[in-house]
Scaffold this motif. Sequence first.
Motif, mmCIF file in Angstrom:
data_model
loop_
_atom_site.group_PDB
_atom_site.id
_atom_site.type_symbol
_atom_site.label_atom_id
_atom_site.label_comp_id
_atom_site.label_asym_id
_atom_site.label_seq_id
_atom_site.Cartn_x
_atom_site.Cartn_y
_atom_site.Cartn_z
ATOM 1 N N SER A 323 0.871 -1.173 0.000
ATOM 2 C CA SER A 323 0.000 0.000 0.000
ATOM 3 C C SER A 323 0.904 1.218 0.000
ATOM 4 N N VAL A 324 0.871 1.991 -1.091
ATOM 5 C CA VAL A 324 1.845 3.065 -1.313
ATOM 6 C C VAL A 324 1.165 4.423 -1.223
ATOM 7 N N SER A 325 1.828 5.371 -0.565
ATOM 8 C CA SER A 325 1.309 6.736 -0.447
ATOM 9 C C SER A 325 2.457 7.737 -0.555
ATOM 10 N N TRP A 326 2.131 8.949 -1.027
ATOM 11 C CA TRP A 326 3.081 10.057 -0.999
ATOM 12 C C TRP A 326 2.891 10.802 0.308
ATOM 13 N N ASN A 327 3.985 11.019 1.049
ATOM 14 C CA ASN A 327 3.899 11.704 2.329
ATOM 15 C C ASN A 327 4.429 13.129 2.173
ATOM 16 N N THR A 328 3.539 14.094 2.356
ATOM 17 C CA THR A 328 3.900 15.492 2.134
ATOM 18 C C THR A 328 4.807 16.036 3.235
ATOM 19 N N TYR A 329 4.753 15.463 4.423
ATOM 20 C CA TYR A 329 5.622 15.897 5.514
ATOM 21 C C TYR A 329 7.038 15.353 5.317
ATOM 22 N N LEU A 330 7.150 14.081 4.963
ATOM 23 C CA LEU A 330 8.464 13.462 4.767
ATOM 24 C C LEU A 330 9.052 13.775 3.400
ATOM 25 N N ASN A 331 8.193 14.205 2.466
ATOM 26 C CA ASN A 331 8.600 14.413 1.080
ATOM 27 C C ASN A 331 9.181 13.131 0.484
ATOM 28 N N CYS A 332 8.458 12.019 0.681
ATOM 29 C CA CYS A 332 8.887 10.746 0.126
ATOM 30 C C CYS A 332 7.692 9.795 0.015
ATOM 31 N N TRP A 333 7.898 8.703 -0.704
ATOM 32 C CA TRP A 333 6.900 7.651 -0.797
ATOM 33 C C TRP A 333 7.021 6.719 0.406
ATOM 34 N N VAL A 334 5.887 6.208 0.853
ATOM 35 C CA VAL A 334 5.834 5.277 1.982
ATOM 36 C C VAL A 334 5.093 4.027 1.522
ATOM 37 N N MET A 335 5.667 2.873 1.788
ATOM 38 C CA MET A 335 5.017 1.614 1.430
ATOM 39 C C MET A 335 4.798 0.763 2.676
ATOM 40 N N MET A 336 3.549 0.370 2.903
ATOM 41 C CA MET A 336 3.215 -0.615 3.923
ATOM 42 C C MET A 336 3.074 -1.971 3.236
ATOM 43 N N MET A 337 3.413 -3.045 3.944
ATOM 44 C CA MET A 337 3.313 -4.371 3.343
ATOM 45 C C MET A 337 3.148 -5.432 4.421
ATOM 46 N N ALA A 338 2.500 -6.525 4.055
ATOM 47 C CA ALA A 338 2.380 -7.674 4.939
ATOM 48 C C ALA A 338 3.550 -8.626 4.676
ATOM 49 N N LYS A 339 3.692 -9.612 5.556
ATOM 50 C CA LYS A 339 4.740 -10.611 5.374
ATOM 51 C C LYS A 339 4.127 -11.998 5.527
ATOM 52 N N SER A 340 4.278 -12.815 4.499
ATOM 53 C CA SER A 340 3.809 -14.193 4.552
ATOM 54 C C SER A 340 4.926 -15.086 5.066
ATOM 55 N N GLU A 341 4.563 -15.978 6.005
ATOM 56 C CA GLU A 341 5.548 -16.898 6.568
ATOM 57 C C GLU A 341 5.023 -18.326 6.666
ATOM 58 N N GLY A 342 3.872 -18.595 6.019
ATOM 59 C CA GLY A 342 3.303 -19.929 6.092
ATOM 60 C C GLY A 342 2.206 -20.105 5.069
ATOM 61 N N LYS A 343 1.580 -21.275 5.062
ATOM 62 C CA LYS A 343 0.502 -21.550 4.120
ATOM 63 C C LYS A 343 -0.599 -20.507 4.214
ATOM 64 N N SER A 344 -1.253 -20.284 3.079
ATOM 65 C CA SER A 344 -2.430 -19.408 3.024
ATOM 66 C C SER A 344 -2.139 -18.000 3.537
ATOM 67 N N TRP A 345 -0.952 -17.501 3.236
ATOM 68 C CA TRP A 345 -0.528 -16.138 3.617
ATOM 69 C C TRP A 345 -0.540 -15.924 5.134
ATOM 70 N N GLN A 346 -0.175 -16.947 5.890
ATOM 71 C CA GLN A 346 -0.068 -16.751 7.333
ATOM 72 C C GLN A 346 1.122 -15.852 7.642
#
Length: 434
Positions: A323-346
């Motif tokens: 999930s990507v957004s432009w941050n006007t305070y940081l003046n940069c792009w920010v990416m949030m992401m999940a981490k899969s570590e098991g079956k079925s995206w656990q």
Amino acid sequence: MHTNRQSLVLIVFFLSTVFYLIGCQQTERIPHFKLLKAEKIKFNSFVDCNMAEVWIGDTFRIFPGKYGEDPLWGYSKNLKFASGKNAEEVFKSTAQDFHDPLMPPNVPVGQVGLHGAVWFETVFQSPQDSSGKTLFAVYHNENYPATLPYNPSTGEGYKNEKWPQGLTGETSPAAVCRIGIMKSIDGGRSWANKGIFIEDLNARMILKPHNTSNTFAGGVGDPSAVASGDYLYLFYGEYGYPADYNEKTYNTQTEWAGQCISVARIALQDLDNPVGKAKRWDGTGFTIPYNGIGKPIQSLQIPISQKGGAASSPTAGYHWGPSVSWNTYLNCWVMMMAKSEGKSWQGSKVYISFNKNKDLSQALNTQEWSSPQLVFEKPGYILWYPSLQPLNTPEDIRAKNTCLRLGKKARFFVKRIKPGDDEYASEHIIEFEQ
């Protein structure tokens, strides 16, 4: 001789100091953040995707949910929309406040049109329409050999041969994800399907006996799209094999090397007629066709030495669902992401990454993401679709911020799942420091 040795020592000291200072500067460039406890907001409609949202005049509108045919879970009409005066008001909407948009129907097998289910992941607002009502929804699409059987004349679709297992048991098939565009000219109350603009074909599906993750057979999906210059840049999960899959020559390290979060782009002028128009990243530029083999963003891959691995594995780790957004305070792009570590995206952890390059069209700018940092962990839960959302502050309302544009503080939402407890909710505000 002594003078030369002194000069050499001074040179080494000088270079060491320079490299140290450069290293410090690079470290200092990565923004800091902290999570602050906040009033819990539980979302009261179905969410299984990134939150797509826009401002239409002074109205904030969101488009969560799922629509269309699905052999595993049944036909769905859970793709809704809700509106309000600001983001917090809308996120607190009751179930009765959500409405059904008019969606294009699924067409029969063998016909050209919409097949499978769709989820809206990003909504891009056309700057040419001053009313704000012309919208392009980037959607995640899932199909199976039953809904999109292989067509040898086009190469589209999937062969039901050694097909991997899906989410609902041994006899259930795994899905294949693709990415397409829908268009609305009435602010999202009705939509027309414009078609698929990026996909992986049948030859790249990862089959039995190697695919045992109970996730996807392959494909591209879970996207987040942001505009920069003349293009819409698509950050998405890559789940296919980076070559023609062959049971005899399959290599798990080869699969890992071609997967994780990837990037493609499509010209804004092509959104009205997007089929096949995207170009994938090739390592130095955007030259790979929409159904070709691109390269993932290396800084977001989890090394095999750190328990990273192929998406078809039931134990390997990989980041997904950006999930990507432009941050006007940081003046940069920010990416949030999940981490899969098991079956079925656990996986029970959420990560964050930063990119200081505002103009994504230049050279390697789409690739320069910082190493992912842990943001949030909830043991005992499976965490999907983390996102940052605007607040109900005068600043955020005045700037008409959405999940694509944020400031110093934002709401942190994530879908959290465990038996008897499945909700999309927020219990924290994230605060950034430069």
